[in-house]
Design an enzyme around this catalytic site. Structure first.
Site, short mmCIF file in Angstrom:
data_model
loop_
_atom_site.label_atom_id
_atom_site.label_comp_id
_atom_site.label_asym_id
_atom_site.label_seq_id
_atom_site.Cartn_x
_atom_site.Cartn_y
_atom_site.Cartn_z
N GLU A 1 99.44 73.99 31.00
CA GLU A 1 100.54 74.22 30.05
C GLU A 1 100.50 73.20 28.91
O GLU A 1 101.49 72.54 28.59
CB GLU A 1 101.88 74.19 30.77
CG GLU A 1 102.00 75.28 31.82
CD GLU A 1 103.37 75.36 32.48
OE1 GLU A 1 104.23 74.52 32.16
OE2 GLU A 1 103.57 76.26 33.31
N GLU B 1 98.88 79.83 37.67
CA GLU B 1 100.15 79.41 38.26
C GLU B 1 101.08 80.60 38.24
O GLU B 1 101.31 81.20 37.19
CB GLU B 1 100.74 78.23 37.48
CG GLU B 1 101.93 77.57 38.16
CD GLU B 1 102.30 76.27 37.44
OE1 GLU B 1 101.39 75.44 37.22
OE2 GLU B 1 103.48 76.10 37.11
#
Length: 781
Positions: free
Chosen positions: A423, A502
């Site tokens: 991220e 994820e």
């Protein structure tokens, strides 16, 4: 190193006669014992003559932060689970024998948290900001042979908040002292790959970097022996090579293994390459490299293959803490956790969001788990609650840290992919963002061309990466959450290889994987609850399949019904009346007077299920094809709830829940009856509060006092409660939902360890564990 030593003992049993007349200069000494520690910033502590006589004596690995106290005002904040920060100093006195003069001496750290600096005899050797990287310093020029020497280490964790999860603090991984000949194999200097693999034959490529630190050119012989799991030498490779003075040479050798034992999911078949550097007939250095024979690949239309078999990667993300153990986690703890996850159908681990300790990968190699090896959580852009983290050091250190991670990890059979970011908040819709990614990927390809590189993309559409060409650079497109976007990205360009890096526990996320052949796999957030990333008063993030002591949550039971092939059926209920509260796997409401209607969810991979309450059928229902649970609403009655799963009308699985009475006794259950006197071997003792019939009381929170005697010691007490701030290092702790955990390690050589648990108003219990002596010696290879 323990595992490698064991493997080498197998090799020696077969080829000992070959080495009996030879000597080797490589010696690896466990350097974990008898360090002095002080939690304070003492600038003079780096000097040789500093008086540390009043410092605390500790053994490594050591995480001082887990001792607390937990405080809302601690600067580590929600990310660090409100544990303390600070500066810790470590010192160790040791002697080097005169016989080692002329050799090269190194110290290897598997990880120091964080911003570590190291001195030898007052001479500064260097600094490493990244707390998760393994590193080496050479001590040779500064050593006193035949006299006292002092290593000093400073670990600085004062810049906070530095992480979005609990990191630990101090020298929290192992340390070794390594002595070699002047001509030796470089650190992480052997790389074994398997370019072509089939059931009938495997080609092996061994690349070895030999260093000559002497003052003259030398002709050496590199003898490499390929050894199978039984210690049998399969092939010997011999290469003569001149190595220049003060220089190095990269030697490549080729081998073949007929009818290889393939490394695979749940099949940790391993080989060793025994590399010997020889001066004539004398072995002057040698190194063992463990490797697996297997083949990985991604196909754009059909996903992931191992050994030419198409499978789904069913993974979980893990952080590195061990609950009440903090960042110091013996391998027996990980082995227990991985076995619990495997039982749910998990076959892969993502090391989120950093490299783990080397022995974790060794364990995954042996157990047959796939691993996505991740390097960084941030590049240059900070993240909330971690503004003083690696983002401050990325530009200066990413290349060296990445290089060290890949060189260290590239021989682990379990690693199928590298991830270089999670991220990332840097602008990926820019030339600078493109360059940062490509520089890292290119470096990894140069060091290990055998594995693909990915990253966990964050809100990719907002960064325009599916349209600006960014993902076309990626070997595999990894995305966090928003599974429908990843599906759409593949449909936009079917040449893309895609993977969920994820993912949530939702049914929609699972169906995106199940129903799309091109989706290679997914990694759930998370496999196990972890310390940090929680708002006060909570100190634990609770998105795990398991709580931090291994207790299975409702979502774990549902996941097992989706991810395993064996027939299963489980019943859970809403905790409060008429469909309110959490889902819990018990039949004991907190308030019997107000609990009238039980809302059930039944998880099963059978064709149909039937529920019985006190022997009376509540009806048969088909299990939906869309992976949704079967729902029942029942008028609550005390007693036994039974659910049966059937295939073709025959019972295939069964699950019972029974109403518990009042707490009556403590029941201790140990996961083994004997353990080795070895740091990595521990015993888990579950403490249950049960009624007079032995049924666990799921609403009990009794305070348990633990008494230990004999050859063991209490390493940690823990439970699954997110808001319990009591110390894990004391002798008492409450159970949560009727259960707690004591982790026991060996204190002395051998003998019996007795653990007794007592609580006011409850019958006590005790268990006995036998401790076995393990002989330890300087490890010469």
């Amino acid at each position: 190193m323990k595992i490698l030593t064991l493997l080498f003992s197998i090799v020696l049993s077969t080829i000992g006669s070959t080495l009996s007349a030879q000597t080797s200069s490589r010696e690896i000494l466990n350097f974990d014992k008898n360090w002095k520690f002080q939690l304070d910033d003492i600038q003079e502590a780096s000097s040789l003559g500093f008086d540390d006589s009043r410092w605390q004596l500790v053994d490594l690995p050591h995480d001082w932060s887990i001792f607390g106290p937990i405080d809302r005002d601690n600067p580590s904040g929600r990310g660090g689970a409100f544990f303390p920060d600070g500066i810790g100093w470590y010192r160790k006195n040791f002697q080097m024998p005169n016989a080692d003069q002329g050799k090269r001496v190194f110290i290897d750290f598997d990880g120091v948290m964080a911003n570590s600096e190291v001195w030898i005899n007052g001479v500064h050797l260097g600094k490493r900001p990244f707390g998760y990287v393994s590193f080496r310093y050479e001590l040779t020029p500064h050593l006193k042979f035949g006299a006292e020497n002092v290593i000093a280490v400073r670990a600085d964790n004062t810049d906070q908040p530095a992480s979005r999860w609990y990191t630990g603090a101090g020298i929290y991984r192992h340390v070794r002292l390594v002595t070699t000949h002047a001509i030796h194999i470089d650190q992480w200097g052997v790389f074994v790959s398997t370019p072509d693999v089939s059931a009938k034959n495997a080609s092996i490529k061994i690349q070895t970097k030999v260093i000559n630190t002497s003052g003259s050119q030398k002709e050496i012989i590199l003898l490499t022996e390929i050894v199978d799991s039984k210690g049998k030498i399969l092939q010997k490779l011999e290469t003569k090579q001149r190595v220049p003075a003060g220089g190095s040479f990269d030697i490549e050798q080729q081998a073949n293994i007929k009818n290889p034992e393939l490394w695979d999911i749940a099949q940790g078949n391993l080989y060793q390459a025994l590399s010997k550097v020889m001066d004539g007939k004398t072995v002057i250095d040698q190194e063992i490299t463990t490797f697996g024979v297997r083949e990985f690949r991604f196909e754009p239309s059909t996903g992931f293959y191992i050994n030419d078999r198409n499978i789904k990667i069913k993974g979980v993300c893990l952080h590195h803490d061990g609950g009440g153990l903090g960042a110091v986690v013996p391998m027996k703890v990980w082995e227990r956790r991985l076995n619990l996850l495997r039982d749910l159908g998990v076959n892969a681990i993502r090391t989120s969001h950093h490299p783990f300790a080397p022995e974790f990968y060794e364990l995954c190699d042996r157990m047959g788990f796939l691993v996505m090896d991740e390097t960084f959580d941030t590049w240059t852009a900070p993240k909330n609650h971690a503004e003083y983290g690696y983002n401050l050091y990325f530009e200066d250190w990413w290349e060296r840290d990445t290089r060290d991670v890949i060189l260290r990890d590239r021989n682990y059979a379990s690693i199928f992919s590298y991830s270089i970011g999670n991220e990332i908040r840097d602008n990926l819709d820019s030339p600078d963002g493109f360059k940062k990614y490509k520089d890292q990927q290119d470096l990894i390809h140069s060091l290990d061309p055998t594995r693909p590189v990915t990253m966990g993309l964050f809100r990719p559409n907002s960064q325009n990466v599916y349209d600006n060409g960014f993902v076309e650079m990626m070997d595999v497109v990894g995305q966090n959450y928003r599974e429908e976007e990843l599906v759409a990205a593949h449909k936009q360009n079917p040449a893309r290889k895609v993977l969920g890096t994820e993912n949530g526990h939702t049914r929609q996320a699972w169906l995106a994987l199940r129903d799309n052949p091109f989706m290679a796999g997914q990694f759930l957030w998370t496999g196990i609850d972890y310390l940090g990333e929680a708002d006060w008063p909570a100190i634990v993030h609770d998105f795990g399949l398991l709580d931090r002591i291994g207790g299975m949550k409702a979502r774990a039971l549902q996941r097992k019904s989706w991810w395993t092939d064996e027939p299963v059926v489980y019943a859970v209920r809403r905790e409060t009346n008429a469909g309110g509260g959490e889902l819990v796997p018990d039949w004991t409401p907190k308030d019997f007077d107000t609990y009238d209607v039980a809302h059930l969810e039944i998880y099963s991979n059978c064709e149909e299920v039937e529920v019985f309450l006190n022997g009376k059928s509540q009806g048969i229902q088909k299990v939906p094809n869309d992976a949704s649970p079967v729902n029942y609403n029942l008028t609550f009655e005390k007693g036994i709830l039974e659910v049966i799963g059937r295939n073709q009308g025959k019972q295939a699985a069964i699950h019972n829940l029974q109403t518990a009475g009042q707490p009556f006794a403590i029941k201790l259950v140990a996961d083994q009856e004997e353990m080795n006197n070895d740091w990595d071997d521990v015993t888990h003792v579950m403490a249950y509060v049960v009624d007079e019939n032995g049924v666990k009381c799921p609403n009990a929170d009794n305070l348990i006092y633990y008494e230990i005697s004999g050859s063991g010691k209490l390493l940690a007490l823990d439970n699954g409660d997110r808001v319990d701030h009591s110390s894990s290092k004391g002798k008492r702790r409450r159970v949560y939902r009727g259960e707690g955990l004591a982790i026991i390690g060996a204190e002395s050589g051998s003998g019996k360890t007795m653990l007794k648990a007592v609580s006011k108003g409850l019958h006590s219990d005790e268990v006995t564990i036998q401790v076995k002596e393990v002989k330890k010696s300087r490890n010469k290879i």
